[in-house]
Scaffold this motif. Structure first.
Motif, PDB file in Angstrom:
ATOM      1  N   LYS A 272       0.826  -1.204   0.000  1.00 57.71           N
ATOM      2  CA  LYS A 272       0.000   0.000   0.000  1.00 57.71           C
ATOM      3  C   LYS A 272       0.864   1.260   0.000  1.00 57.71           C
ATOM      4  CE  LYS A 272      -2.218  -1.382   3.691  1.00 57.71           C
ATOM      5  NZ  LYS A 272      -1.778  -2.770   3.812  1.00 57.71           N
ATOM      6  N   THR A 273       2.036   1.155   0.648  1.00 50.90           N
ATOM      7  CA  THR A 273       2.856   2.360   0.804  1.00 50.90           C
ATOM      8  C   THR A 273       3.233   2.970  -0.541  1.00 50.90           C
ATOM      9  OG1 THR A 273       3.771   1.251   2.727  1.00 50.90           O
ATOM     10  CG2 THR A 273       4.806   3.305   2.061  1.00 50.90           C
ATOM     11  N   VAL A 274       3.614   2.115  -1.487  1.00 48.44           N
ATOM     12  CA  VAL A 274       4.065   2.649  -2.767  1.00 48.44           C
ATOM     13  C   VAL A 274       2.883   3.272  -3.527  1.00 48.44           C
ATOM     14  CG1 VAL A 274       3.890   0.462  -4.045  1.00 48.44           C
ATOM     15  CG2 VAL A 274       5.535   2.179  -4.759  1.00 48.44           C
TER      16      VAL A 274
ATOM     17  N   VAL B  53      -4.109   8.511   5.479  1.00 50.67           N
ATOM     18  CA  VAL B  53      -4.129   7.979   6.838  1.00 50.67           C
ATOM     19  C   VAL B  53      -3.791   6.493   6.766  1.00 50.67           C
ATOM     20  CG1 VAL B  53      -5.501   7.661   8.919  1.00 50.67           C
ATOM     21  CG2 VAL B  53      -5.918   9.633   7.467  1.00 50.67           C
ATOM     22  N   ASP B  54      -2.667   6.097   7.356  1.00 50.90           N
ATOM     23  CA  ASP B  54      -2.259   4.696   7.306  1.00 50.90           C
ATOM     24  C   ASP B  54      -2.881   3.964   8.490  1.00 50.90           C
ATOM     25  OD1 ASP B  54      -1.028   2.463   6.337  1.00 50.90           O
ATOM     26  OD2 ASP B  54       0.945   2.925   7.142  1.00 50.90           O
ATOM     27  N   GLU B  55      -3.275   2.719   8.278  1.00 54.71           N
ATOM     28  CA  GLU B  55      -3.827   1.893   9.348  1.00 54.71           C
ATOM     29  C   GLU B  55      -4.981   2.592  10.046  1.00 54.71           C
ATOM     30  OE1 GLU B  55      -2.741  -0.905   9.028  1.00 54.71           O
ATOM     31  OE2 GLU B  55      -0.714  -0.701   8.241  1.00 54.71           O
ATOM     32  N   GLN B  56      -6.000   2.873   9.263  1.00 55.77           N
ATOM     33  CA  GLN B  56      -7.154   3.660   9.703  1.00 55.77           C
ATOM     34  C   GLN B  56      -7.799   3.171  10.980  1.00 55.77           C
ATOM     35  OE1 GLN B  56      -9.266   6.194   9.130  1.00 55.77           O
ATOM     36  NE2 GLN B  56     -11.019   5.402  10.282  1.00 55.77           N
TER      37      GLN B  56
ATOM     38  N   VAL C 286       2.468  -2.890  13.687  1.00 57.30           N
ATOM     39  CA  VAL C 286       1.885  -2.284  12.501  1.00 57.30           C
ATOM     40  C   VAL C 286       2.924  -1.840  11.495  1.00 57.30           C
ATOM     41  CG1 VAL C 286       0.459  -0.400  11.684  1.00 57.30           C
ATOM     42  CG2 VAL C 286      -0.092  -1.513  13.832  1.00 57.30           C
ATOM     43  N   GLY C 287       2.885  -2.417  10.329  1.00 54.16           N
ATOM     44  CA  GLY C 287       3.595  -1.874   9.177  1.00 54.16           C
ATOM     45  C   GLY C 287       5.114  -1.926   9.168  1.00 54.16           C
ATOM     46  N   VAL C 288       5.766  -2.375  10.248  1.00 55.10           N
ATOM     47  CA  VAL C 288       7.231  -2.367  10.252  1.00 55.10           C
ATOM     48  C   VAL C 288       7.749  -3.312   9.168  1.00 55.10           C
ATOM     49  CG1 VAL C 288       9.278  -2.979  11.583  1.00 55.10           C
ATOM     50  CG2 VAL C 288       7.426  -1.707  12.654  1.00 55.10           C
TER      51      VAL C 288
END
Ligand code: ADP
Ligand code: MG
Length: 742
Positions: free
Chosen positions: A303-305, A408-411, A596-598
């Motif tokens: 999702k980040t890209v 907004v990441d990880e809503q 989360v997300g690491v």
């Protein structure tokens, strides 16, 4: 009429008792629907008389006894009835003469129907002052009439000892009986009622509170359930329409801009799903009204890209983008990896920076004053094209020159009001992209994020080698040995190992897992693993203790063991993460701060201690930290949970699949409705009484369709006063806010 306080409708005493149930007005009482209905067709088996249940018994009188009580002038008549095998006592209180006449009707051998609530007196189950009906066994007609009367479904309400269900029933009838259709404005428009043959609200209330048949209350409930979905969906549709009616700055893609340069340099090809979503977002950013999109994606779906490409489009168009992350660790990681991905493209004005470049700033609460000032300035001046931060971005004093996009990441950690707070930072409403890695079933998404359009990334980029998961009995010697040997093998091969614990230190109650309290509430606390803690108390694995043990462990001899938890300063956390990422310290004992997300592509082993103490989405998130590169992942979840417990059900599902959508379903099934909505978004209020977001898919979809048609026609609901009213009264203020603004 229904808005009248209950004290004026049913009298002070009853009103006081009703207030204890949170019921204040006629509406509250009318909406206090029966929890269930006494089932008349099933004559209750004496072997199964649940305390507090309203039951109807078909039984024969065995014997009676009439005697005085200690209270003057009050006697007591015990009537023992039998179903042929068991016995139960019916106890009547009253004046002696009255009971004596009653006793003459209740003679031994007579068969009848007895109805009342099962209570316990002096250790025995009884019905107190039950209702009863007799019929002659030979007279079929008499029997049928009595059965009809006796066999109406009996509404059973959520009640208290002081206020039994039949008194609530009486109060409800007092309030409802005199009402005409005009007294009960219906939020569901007539056209829909007629189309679907639904009862009006007035009629539906009668059907659920005073049904003649099972069909009655089912019809009433169905309509009220639709109403709940409809009111909520109308609020969401109106909210969305309101946002779309606002102006936003169109941010068109610029050929040959930073975005294009960056896309060309990407070391991988985007998956088809990523390409689709990027194109979709690109088109929406170019429109002069605000995008409002939810991007769901499996852990590791990239999702980040997608977010970065979208942010760069806005930067190319002269605007700024803000990326909001739930934790400092994650914000710092995003800043680090986005800077690394962009390289010279993020070094505007610096030596070696690309000609057409921007800057990426990190803004978190714990930043040293000087760094913070610099970041604030860069955001306010517009020099920083991308600003990454935590909640601190929401604080006053943070200003943007031209905020064009909020990501907004990880809503699931953010509520609507926080989204709005950030959006309010721009003169013109910015575009909004919300990302979540906790997959949400469609109807939940429609209910919780109904004001957002949804895209989903189901694919995981190719080249991932998958993750195997094992459940291991805590402390089992063979598993212990095998686990740390595997860790050593992986590390020697260039891998990294996470060891996740629920606690920070062996002393104190510094639990860093949100779900622990819930597990304790569920009565799972008894299933706690009892580790040898010296003081004899059950102990959960703690970071400091586990790290100390591993440092002494022969299998890990010569390998450095790091620690990471929320009590560390941001610098310490950063340093620990960096040492782990570089491989200098290849074992990281940590709490769920890594949840989360690491992203450390070399991480290949994850050992989760006391895994039963974590919720399923947390476990899924944790496991998503490994197997991200070409290296296959192994997850070993340690537990003492017993088979058959909810904790073990979670763990077995976790072991069986890595499909986040499947796990989300298991998770939701284990939760209470309020938690489902609350977990995803705060402040939902209590407007959902009958609607079940997991199962009422059809109702929700239909309601959404109807709501959109109405809002398309009449955005402010001017022609639907009762619907407007319902939204204001039933939904919490935040949800109904759009009404005040129109
Ligand atoms: P998440 O969706 O969980 O936030 P990330 O955005 O952190 O996932 O991506 C996980 C990893 O996959 C990152 O290292 C990222 O660079 C990488 N990645 C993203 N897209 C692709 C792709 N199309 N092909 C290969 N790797 C990719
Ligand atoms: Mg992510």
């Amino acid at each position: 009429m229904l808005s009248t306080p209950l004290s004026r409708l049913v009298g002070d005493r009853t009103a006081k008792a009703l207030a204890k149930l949170g019921l204040e007005t006629g509406w509250d009482l009318a909406r206090h629907y029966p929890r269930r209905y006494g089932d008349p067709s099933r004559l209750t088996d004496f072997g199964d008389l649940p305390l507090g249940d309203h039951v109807t018994l078909n039984a024969r009188i065995a014997r009676t006894s009439l005697r005085p009580t200690r209270k003057p002038r009050i006697s007591m008549l015990d009537v023992t009835v039998t179903d042929g095998s068991g016995e139960i006592t019916l106890r009547f209180f009253g004046a002696h003469g009255y009971l004596a006449s009653r006793e003459r009707r209740l003679y031994a051998g007579r068969v009848g129907l007895f109805t009342g609530t099962v209570e316990r007196f002096g250790g025995k189950l009884m019905l107190k002052n039950p209702g009863f009906e007799f019929f002659d066994d030979d007279d079929e007609e008499d029997k049928a009439a009595a059965l009809e009367r006796m066999s109406r479904p009996t509404p059973i309400y959520a009640a208290t000892a002081a206020l039994p269900t039949w008194r609530i029933r009486g109060a409800v009838q007092t309030v409802l009986q005199p009402l005409t259709e005009d007294d009960v404005p219906d939020p569901v428009p007539t056209e829909i009622l007629e189309r679907d043959g639904l009862p009006t609200l007035r009629e539906a209330l009668r059907l659920v509170h005073d049904p003649r048949t099972e069909e009655d209350w089912r019809r009433g409930r169905e309509r009220l359930r639709y109403e709940e979905a409809f009111v909520l969906q109308t609020a969401l549709a109106a909210r969305r329409a309101e946002a779309e009616a606002e102006a936003a700055t169109a941010r068109e893609a610029r050929a040959g801009g930073i975005r294009d340069t960056f896309a060309k340099r990407l070391p991988f090809t985007l998956t088809e799903g990523q390409q689709e979503v990027v194109a979709e977002i690109s088109g929406e950013l170019a429109r002069p009204w605000p995008m409002q999109r939810l991007l769901q994606g499996e852990v590791g779906s990239g999702k980040t890209v997608v977010a970065l490409l979208s942010m760069l489009q806005v930067v190319d168009a002269g605007g700024q983008a803000a990326l909001l992350a739930p934790t400092e660790v994650l914000a710092a990681q995003h800043a680090r990896s986005i800077r690394a991905m962009l390289g010279p493209l993020a070094e505007a004005g610096m030596l070696g920076g690309a000609e057409d470049a921007t800057r990426v700033e990190l803004l978190t609460g714990s930043l040293p004053a000087a760094a913070r000032k610099k970041a604030l300035l860069a955001a306010a001046s517009g020099e920083a094209g991308i600003v990454i931060g935590t909640h601190a971005l929401l604080s006053e004093g943070v200003q943007f020159a031209d905020l064009g996009l909020v990501v907004v990441d990880e809503q699931h950690r953010f509520g609507v009001e926080q989204r709005d707070a950030l959006r309010a930072k721009a003169a013109v409403t910015p575009h909004l992209l919300v990302m979540t890695a906790t997959p949400i079933p469609r109807t939940v998404a429609m209910t919780v994020f109904g004001d957002l359009e949804t895209s989903t990334l189901r694919e995981i980029p190719a080249g991932r080698s998958g993750i195997r998961t094992f459940l291991a009995p805590s402390g089992h010697p063979r598993w212990t040995q095998r686990t740390w040997e595997l860790a050593r093998e992986q590390i020697e091969d260039g891998g990294r190992v996470y060891v996740v614990c629920p606690r920070i230190t062996a002393e104190g109650d510094d639990v860093e897992t949100e779900l622990l309290d819930e597990a304790a509430e569920d009565g799972e606390a008894q299933a706690l693993p009892v580790a040898p803690a010296g003081n004899g108390k059950p102990q959960l694995a703690a970071v400091d203790e586990v790290a100390a043990i591993l440092r002494e462990h022969p299998a890990l001899d010569g390998i450095r063991i790091g620690e990471l938890h929320g009590r560390m300063s941001p610098e310490e956390k950063d340093a620990a993460m960096a040492a782990f990422a570089s491989g200098e310290v290849p074992v990281l004992v940590t709490t769920t701060v890594v949840e989360v997300g690491v992203d450390v592509p070399e991480a290949s082993v994850m050992v989760i201690m006391d895994a039963d103490r974590f919720g399923i989405s947390q476990l899924h998130q944790l496991r998503g930290r490994i197997g991200r590169g070409s290296r296959a992942g192994t997850c070993i979840a340690w537990t003492t949970a017993r088979e058959g417990t909810p904790a073990m059900t979670r763990l077995r599902a976790f072991e069986a699949t890595t499909d986040g959508f499947e796990l989300a379903q298991v998770d939701l099934e284990q939760r209470r409705e309020g938690d489902i909505l609350g977990a995803a978004q705060s402040g939902h209020g209590s407007s959902l009484r009958l609607l079940r977001v997991l199962t009422d898919t059809k109702v929700i979809e239909k309601a959404r369709w109807d709501a959109r048609k109405i809002v398309d026609r009449d955005r402010t609901l001017a022609a639907y006063p009762a619907l407007r009213q319902a939204i204001t009264e039933q939904l919490d203020p935040e949800r109904a806010q759009f009404l005040d603004r129109t």
